[in-house]
Design an enzyme around this catalytic site. Structure first.
Site, PDB file in Angstrom:
ATOM      1  N   THR A  22    -101.456  11.958 -34.901  1.00  0.00           N
ATOM      2  CA  THR A  22    -100.560  12.533 -35.911  1.00  0.00           C
ATOM      3  C   THR A  22     -99.167  11.925 -35.764  1.00  0.00           C
ATOM      4  OG1 THR A  22    -101.833  14.559 -35.833  1.00  0.00           O
ATOM      5  CG2 THR A  22     -99.648  14.711 -36.836  1.00  0.00           C
ATOM      6  N   CYS A  77     -83.445  -1.098 -17.908  1.00  0.00           N
ATOM      7  CA  CYS A  77     -84.892  -0.903 -17.842  1.00  0.00           C
ATOM      8  C   CYS A  77     -85.409  -1.157 -16.428  1.00  0.00           C
ATOM      9  CB  CYS A  77     -85.610  -1.807 -18.824  1.00  0.00           C
ATOM     10  SG  CYS A  77     -85.133  -1.491 -20.504  1.00  0.00           S
TER      11      CYS A  77
HETATM   12  N1  PLP Z   1     -87.592  -4.589 -25.747  1.00  0.00           N
HETATM   13  C1  PLP Z   1     -86.300  -4.769 -25.427  1.00  0.00           C
HETATM   14  C2  PLP Z   1     -85.646  -6.087 -25.659  1.00  0.00           C
HETATM   15  C3  PLP Z   1     -85.566  -3.716 -24.864  1.00  0.00           C
HETATM   16  O1  PLP Z   1     -84.285  -3.897 -24.539  1.00  0.00           O
HETATM   17  C4  PLP Z   1     -86.222  -2.475 -24.644  1.00  0.00           C
HETATM   18  C5  PLP Z   1     -85.506  -1.343 -23.999  1.00  0.00           C
HETATM   19  O2  PLP Z   1     -84.740  -1.515 -23.081  1.00  0.00           O
HETATM   20  C6  PLP Z   1     -87.574  -2.349 -24.997  1.00  0.00           C
HETATM   21  C7  PLP Z   1     -88.220  -3.433 -25.554  1.00  0.00           C
HETATM   22  C8  PLP Z   1     -88.329  -1.070 -24.790  1.00  0.00           C
HETATM   23  O3  PLP Z   1     -88.054  -0.166 -25.833  1.00  0.00           O
HETATM   24  P1  PLP Z   1     -88.568   1.342 -25.808  1.00  0.00           P
HETATM   25  O4  PLP Z   1     -87.671   2.056 -24.856  1.00  0.00           O
HETATM   26  O5  PLP Z   1     -88.417   1.827 -27.224  1.00  0.00           O
HETATM   27  O6  PLP Z   1     -89.989   1.340 -25.388  1.00  0.00           O
END
Ligand code: PLP
Length: 379
Positions: free
Chosen positions: A233, A321
C-alpha cells in the site's frame, strides 16, 4: 543551532509539512479502494506523481514511488539484472553505498564489476568509462552530483557512450535534486532516483523514474501497486510530501542556489585565506552550489565536527551516511587523497535557511577552533 549539513538531510519546509498533514488527516484512504476515501487518496497520490514528473520534465506514468533513494537505487539495479543476459557493470568508486552495495551484490552472483576512480578533481571521466565499455556491460551507474564533494558528473556524455554499446544508465540524482535543474531527456539516463528528505520533504519517500524502453520489475511481490513495479500500500503522505517538495524546489531553486553559492564561495575564500594548509576537495570541478568539502590538514575532521557541534554548528565529517565509521571516506580516497587527508576533511552544506549571519558566526569560530585542535594534536 546553525544547521550546515543539508546534504545529510533537510528540515521539512512548512508548505511541505502542511501538505503531508493534510494527506495524513484527510487523504487517509487506501488508494486501491474504489469508494470515496480511496478515490481521494488516489487523487492525492496521482497529483504528487504529476508534481514529481513535472519537476523531472518527465511523464508521470514512468514515476514509481519508493521508500527513498536506497530502495530506488536497488530497484533499478536489480530490475536490470533480472532482465539481461549481460554480466558486467561499470560503477564509479564515488557512488553512494546504496548503489555500490547493490552492485557488490551482483558481483556475489558472478557479475564482473568494472570499478573506476574519478579524476583527482572528483569528476568521473567519460573517456575512462568509454574504455571499459563493451557489449557485455549491462549498465553504468553514475550519480548526477556527489554527496560528499558536490562534484557534478558528466551524466549526459556517459549516457551517450553507454547507449552506443547498448548499456543502460542508472543515475542517482538525490543530491542534485532541488539544487540544479534536472531534465531526464537532457540527462539521457534510463533510471533517475530522487528522495524527499534531501529537498525539504519527509524521510522515507523517494521516487524512481524509468525510461519507457528500460526494464522495471518488482523486488517485493504480493501487491500490484505502482503498476506492479512496487508492491505494498502506497505511502500517500510520503508521496504527497515528495510532490510538494518538488513544487517548492521548482519555485525557489534559482534564488536559493544563488544565495547558497554566494555563501559557500565567501566561506571558502575566507577559510583558505585564514587557515594555513586548508584546501577544497573537488574545488576544481563544477560543483553543486551549496556544498563545500574542506581539508584542514593536521586535524581530524571528526574532531572539527564535534567541536563545532559544541559551538552550535552542525556540519559533517565525511558523508553522514557513514558517520560513526572511523575509516576514511571512499569518495575522497578514490580522488587520490591519502587516508590522513581524507580523515582531516569536513563537509559543510548550505540550504534554504542559510544566511550571511550564520556564515559570519561560523567564520568567527572555525579558524581558531582548527588552530586549537592542531595544537592539541602535536602536544
Ligand atoms: N544516494 C545519495 C547520493 C545520497 O546522498 C543518499 C543519502 O544520503 C542516498 C542515496 C540514500 O537516500 P535515502 O536516505 O532516501 O535512502
Amino acid at each position: 543551532m546553525t544547521y550546515l549539513d543539508h546534504n545529510a538531510t533537510t528540515p521539512v519546509a512548512p508548505r511541505v509539512a502542511e501538505a503531508v498533514s493534510r494527506a495524513l488527516t484527510r487523504q487517509w484512504g487506501n488508494p486501491s479502494s474504489a469508494h470515496g476515501p480511496g478515490r481521494e487518496a488516489k487523487q492525492a497520490l496521482e497529483h504528487a506523481r504529476q508534481q514529481v514528473a513535472s519537476f523531472l520534465h518527465a511523464d508521470a506514468a514512468q514515476v514509481c514511488f519508493t521508500s527513498g533513494a536506497t530502495e530506488a537505487d536497488n530497484l533499478a539495479i536489480r530490475a536490470i539484472a533480472r532482465a539481461t543476459e549481460r554480466r558486467a557493470f561499470v560503477c564509479g568508486r564515488i557512488e553512494h553505498p546504496a548503489v555500490v552495495e547493490a552492485c557488490r551484490g551482483l558481483e556475489g552472483l558472478g557479475w564482473e564489476g568494472r570499478w573506476l576512480d574519478p579524476a583527482p578533481s572528483g569528476r568521473m571521466e567519460t573517456a575512462a568509462i568509454r574504455e571499459v565499455l563493451d557489449e557485455s556491460v549491462a549498465f553504468v551507474a553514475i550519480m548526477l552530483a556527489n554527496n560528499e564533494t558536490g562534484v557534478i558528473q558528466p551524466v549526459a556524455e556517459v549516457a551517450s557512450a553507454a547507449h552506443e554499446v547498448g548499456a543502460l544508465v542508472v543515475c542517482d540524482a538525490v543530491q542534485a535534486a532541488g539544487k540544479i535543474p534536472i531534465d531526464v531527456e537532457e540527462l539521457g539516463a534510463d533510471y533517475v532516483v530522487i528522495t524527499a528528505h534531501k529537498m525539504y520533504g519527509p524521510k522515507g519517500a523517494g521516487a524512481l523514474w524509468t525510461r519507457r524502453s528500460a526494464p522495471l520489475s518488482a523486488q517485493t511481490v504480493g501487491g500490484s501497486q505502482e503498476r506492479g513495479r512496487r508492491g505494498g500500500t502506497e505511502n500517500v503522505p510520503g508521496a504527497v510530501g515528495l510532490g510538494a517538495a518538488c513544487d517548492l524546489a521548482a519555485s525557489e531553486m534559482t534564488e536559493v542556489s544563488q544565495r547558497c553559492a554566494q555563501l559557500r564561495d565567501a566561506m571558502e575564500a575566507q577559510l583558505l585565506d585564514t587557515i594555513r594548509g586548508a584546501r577544497v576537495n573537488g574545488g576544481d570541478a563544477p560543483r553543486l552550489p551549496n556544498t563545500s568539502n574542506i581539508l584542514f590538514s593536521g586535524v581530524e575532521g571528526e574532531g572539527v565536527a564535534l567541536a563545532l557541534d559544541l559551538e552550535g554548528f552542525a556540519v559533517s565529517a565525511g558523508s553522514a551516511c557513514h558517520s560513526g565509521a572511523a575509516h576514511p571516506s571512499a569518495v575522497l580516497t578514490s580522488m587520490g587523497l591519502p587516508p590522513e587527508e581524507a580523515l582531516a576533511s569536513v563537509r559543510i552544506s548550505f540550504g534554504r535557511s542559510s544566511s550571511a549571519e550564520e556564515l559570519e558566526g561560523l567564520l568567527g569560530v572555525l579558524p581558531s577552533l582548527v588552530e586549537r585542535l592542531r595544537e592539541a594534536a602535536v602536544a
